[in-house]
Motif scaffolding. Structure first.
Motif, short mmCIF file in Angstrom:
data_model
loop_
_atom_site.label_atom_id
_atom_site.label_comp_id
_atom_site.label_asym_id
_atom_site.label_seq_id
_atom_site.Cartn_x
_atom_site.Cartn_y
_atom_site.Cartn_z
N VAL A 173 -0.84 -0.77 6.79
CA VAL A 173 -0.21 -1.72 5.86
C VAL A 173 -1.04 -3.00 5.81
N ARG A 174 -1.46 -3.51 6.97
CA ARG A 174 -2.26 -4.75 6.98
C ARG A 174 -3.58 -4.55 6.24
N ARG A 175 -4.21 -3.38 6.40
CA ARG A 175 -5.46 -3.10 5.68
C ARG A 175 -5.20 -3.05 4.18
N ASP A 176 -4.11 -2.40 3.79
CA ASP A 176 -3.77 -2.33 2.36
C ASP A 176 -3.54 -3.73 1.79
N LEU A 177 -2.91 -4.60 2.56
CA LEU A 177 -2.67 -5.97 2.10
C LEU A 177 -3.98 -6.74 1.98
N THR A 234 -2.08 4.55 -4.60
CA THR A 234 -0.65 4.41 -4.85
C THR A 234 0.02 3.67 -3.70
N ARG A 235 -0.37 3.99 -2.47
CA ARG A 235 0.21 3.31 -1.32
C ARG A 235 -0.08 1.81 -1.38
N ARG A 236 -1.30 1.43 -1.79
CA ARG A 236 -1.65 0.01 -1.90
C ARG A 236 -0.76 -0.68 -2.93
N ILE A 237 -0.46 0.01 -4.01
CA ILE A 237 0.42 -0.56 -5.04
C ILE A 237 1.83 -0.74 -4.47
N VAL A 238 2.31 0.29 -3.78
CA VAL A 238 3.66 0.23 -3.22
C VAL A 238 3.74 -0.87 -2.16
N THR A 297 -4.15 -4.80 -4.36
CA THR A 297 -3.83 -3.67 -5.24
C THR A 297 -5.09 -3.23 -5.98
N PRO A 298 -5.23 -1.94 -6.23
CA PRO A 298 -6.40 -1.47 -6.97
C PRO A 298 -6.32 -1.92 -8.42
N PRO A 299 -7.48 -2.06 -9.06
CA PRO A 299 -7.45 -2.47 -10.47
C PRO A 299 -6.76 -1.42 -11.33
N ALA A 352 1.95 -3.63 -1.96
CA ALA A 352 1.96 -4.93 -2.65
C ALA A 352 3.33 -5.21 -3.25
N HIS A 353 3.93 -4.20 -3.86
CA HIS A 353 5.24 -4.37 -4.49
C HIS A 353 6.30 -4.72 -3.44
N LEU A 354 6.32 -3.99 -2.34
CA LEU A 354 7.32 -4.24 -1.31
C LEU A 354 7.11 -5.61 -0.67
N THR A 355 5.85 -6.03 -0.52
CA THR A 355 5.56 -7.35 0.02
C THR A 355 6.10 -8.43 -0.91
N GLU A 356 5.88 -8.24 -2.22
CA GLU A 356 6.38 -9.21 -3.20
C GLU A 356 7.90 -9.31 -3.16
N HIS A 357 8.55 -8.24 -2.73
CA HIS A 357 10.01 -8.24 -2.66
C HIS A 357 10.53 -8.62 -1.27
#
Length: 119
Positions: free
Chosen positions: A37-41, A8-12, A45-47, A14-19
């Motif tokens: 955050v850098r690792r998540d980026l 969920t954090r990876r999704i969030v 995002t998970p499939p 990605a979403h915040l980065t897109e914004h």
């Protein structure tokens, strides 16, 4: 803030980065380290799991959202990551988003009050 699952954090993130939020802003908002955050980026995002066909349930009283494939997929993904009912996850997501807005508003009001006190 309640800890989010990694998926969920990876999704969030990605979403915040897109914004347009920077990794430092995202780390502050989610109360995690910049390295997280850098690792998540890097991992992305998970499939999205395939949604099971469902029979539409009767709408519950209260907040109603128009049904869409994307909304169903998003709720299913969040529910799977939390191992919770879709409605519980939706309530939690709304609460988390509202709480973040409350904190930002409180910080803005406090800054305005400090500025007015100086003048």
């Amino acid at each position: 803030m309640t800890a989010l699952s990694r998926a969920t954090r990876r999704i969030v993130v990605a979403h915040l980065t897109e914004h347009g939020m920077s990794p430092a802003e995202i780390a502050s908002e989610l109360e995690v380290s910049g390295d997280t955050v850098r690792r998540d980026l890097r991992e992305g995002t998970p499939p999205v799991p395939e949604a099971d066909p469902e029979v539409a349930a009767a709408p519950a009283p209260g907040l109603l959202l128009p049904e869409s494939t994307q909304l169903r997929q998003d709720l299913n993904l969040l529910a799977a990551s939390y191992k919770a009912q879709r409605e519980d996850v939706a309530r939690f997501a709304i609460h988390v988003a509202a709480e973040a807005i409350r904190r930002r508003m409180h910080a803005r009001f406090a800054a305005n009050e400090r500025q007015e006190a100086r003048t």
